[in-house]
Write a protein that holds these residues in place. Sequence first.
Motif, PDB file in Angstrom:
ATOM      1  N   MET A   1       3.276  14.675   4.816  1.00  0.00           N
ATOM      2  CA  MET A   1       4.277  14.617   3.832  1.00  0.00           C
ATOM      3  C   MET A   1       3.987  13.373   2.776  1.00  0.00           C
ATOM      4  O   MET A   1       3.841  13.749   1.369  1.00  0.00           O
ATOM      5  CB  MET A   1       5.725  13.752   4.466  1.00  0.00           C
ATOM      6  N   ASN A   2       3.487  12.349   3.072  1.00  0.00           N
ATOM      7  CA  ASN A   2       3.378  11.223   2.062  1.00  0.00           C
ATOM      8  C   ASN A   2       1.662  11.067   1.940  1.00  0.00           C
ATOM      9  O   ASN A   2       1.091  10.487   2.712  1.00  0.00           O
ATOM     10  CB  ASN A   2       3.900   9.929   2.589  1.00  0.00           C
TER      11      ASN A   2
ATOM     12  N   ARG B   1       4.045   6.952  -1.386  1.00  0.00           N
ATOM     13  CA  ARG B   1       5.148   7.735  -1.508  1.00  0.00           C
ATOM     14  C   ARG B   1       5.080   9.166  -0.941  1.00  0.00           C
ATOM     15  O   ARG B   1       3.997   9.699  -0.693  1.00  0.00           O
ATOM     16  CB  ARG B   1       5.493   7.726  -2.913  1.00  0.00           C
ATOM     17  N   MET B   2       6.330  10.112  -0.764  1.00  0.00           N
ATOM     18  CA  MET B   2       6.282  11.244  -0.348  1.00  0.00           C
ATOM     19  C   MET B   2       6.030  12.283  -1.679  1.00  0.00           C
ATOM     20  O   MET B   2       6.640  12.427  -2.398  1.00  0.00           O
ATOM     21  CB  MET B   2       7.838  11.650  -0.025  1.00  0.00           C
ATOM     22  N   THR B   3       4.916  12.758  -1.524  1.00  0.00           N
ATOM     23  CA  THR B   3       4.301  13.691  -2.602  1.00  0.00           C
ATOM     24  C   THR B   3       3.984  15.029  -1.952  1.00  0.00           C
ATOM     25  O   THR B   3       3.321  15.855  -2.797  1.00  0.00           O
ATOM     26  CB  THR B   3       3.311  12.948  -3.482  1.00  0.00           C
TER      27      THR B   3
ATOM     28  N   THR C   1       8.011  18.584   2.275  1.00  0.00           N
ATOM     29  CA  THR C   1       9.560  17.948   2.687  1.00  0.00           C
ATOM     30  C   THR C   1      10.114  18.523   3.998  1.00  0.00           C
ATOM     31  O   THR C   1       9.613  19.658   4.401  1.00  0.00           O
ATOM     32  CB  THR C   1      10.470  18.248   1.470  1.00  0.00           C
TER      33      THR C   1
ATOM     34  N   MET D   1       3.678  11.368   8.853  1.00  0.00           N
ATOM     35  CA  MET D   1       3.714  10.619   7.780  1.00  0.00           C
ATOM     36  C   MET D   1       2.768   9.462   8.013  1.00  0.00           C
ATOM     37  O   MET D   1       2.479   8.903   9.200  1.00  0.00           O
ATOM     38  CB  MET D   1       5.008  10.105   7.604  1.00  0.00           C
TER      39      MET D   1
ATOM     40  N   ALA E   1      11.288   5.662   2.368  1.00  0.00           N
ATOM     41  CA  ALA E   1      11.182   7.045   2.385  1.00  0.00           C
ATOM     42  C   ALA E   1      10.938   7.712   3.681  1.00  0.00           C
ATOM     43  O   ALA E   1      11.361   8.831   4.121  1.00  0.00           O
ATOM     44  CB  ALA E   1       9.910   7.370   1.468  1.00  0.00           C
ATOM     45  N   THR E   2      10.280   6.874   4.518  1.00  0.00           N
ATOM     46  CA  THR E   2       9.998   7.383   6.126  1.00  0.00           C
ATOM     47  C   THR E   2      11.169   7.615   6.988  1.00  0.00           C
ATOM     48  O   THR E   2      11.404   8.486   7.630  1.00  0.00           O
ATOM     49  CB  THR E   2       9.065   6.586   6.630  1.00  0.00           C
TER      50      THR E   2
ATOM     51  N   ALA F   1      12.968  10.580   5.712  1.00  0.00           N
ATOM     52  CA  ALA F   1      12.392  11.767   6.395  1.00  0.00           C
ATOM     53  C   ALA F   1      12.449  12.068   7.636  1.00  0.00           C
ATOM     54  O   ALA F   1      12.865  13.128   8.198  1.00  0.00           O
ATOM     55  CB  ALA F   1      10.978  11.803   5.914  1.00  0.00           C
TER      56      ALA F   1
END
Length: 283
Positions: A100-101, A115-117, A120, A134, A151-152, A155
């Motif tokens: 995810m990140n 960051r989450m790039t 998803t 992650m 963000a984690t 998620a």
Amino acid sequence: MTAVRASDPGAIERAWATRTTRPTVRGNGRLMIVAADHPARGALSVGSNATAMNSRTELLDRLRTALANPGVDGVLATADILDDLVLLGALEDKVVFSSMNRGGLAGASFELDDRMTGATAASTAKARMNGAKMLNRVALDDPGTLSMMTATARAVDELAAHGLIAMLEPFLSRREGGKVVNDLSTDAVIKSMHVAQGLGSTSSHTWLKLPVVADMERVMDATTLPTLLLGGDPQEAPEETFASWSRALEIPAVRGLIVGRTLLYPRDGDVAAAVDTAVTMVR
């Protein structure tokens, strides 16, 4: 592969939709997973070879060799690599974790703002994968850590809502000479675990991915979450690396291995033999 991507991009979605899936845990519950999410973070080195992972076709060949071993349960990778593998038919009856990140590019000034790039929770669920992973580097002097934690946490909740595993890989990290380094002391690993396993409003589907360090019995006493051991970049002699894994795998709470470069790029070049060794330890 390129011809299919250019002329029939829908083939990727169809391959995911028709792939034979499997539950994460079956048999004795032990897992052997190969990892290939390093390139998307710009981490292409293996040991002293800075360009070892430059070739995508070579990486795919190495992954196919590993996944062909019946003792290898599955793979962790970014969407680009997973899409290649599913087109090649290499993910049938395999456990699959998305990554995810990947925003914390290796060597970047913003490396710790991870960051989450990548994947998803929604894309992971749509492809009928088993979960997502992650990276959780906690640097107390870098504000990027808070972005990562926020963000984690989101998620973790989203994955749990889909019934999917959130695989968290925590470290206490810092910058030394402009480079991010992870503190692999026993107490630092334990502290990072406590931070990571508290993220999100539920831990029902949270697993940990941890380095093999000194006093792993004390490390594993810090959690009740299912845990896989990571291999990292092979710096030691292979015999020492495998011996450390074997000792850690004797701890009941350890569920298996999730290893990338050590198995895919062994010093002697024999991927099949390196994978065989790891599989024997896990099984």
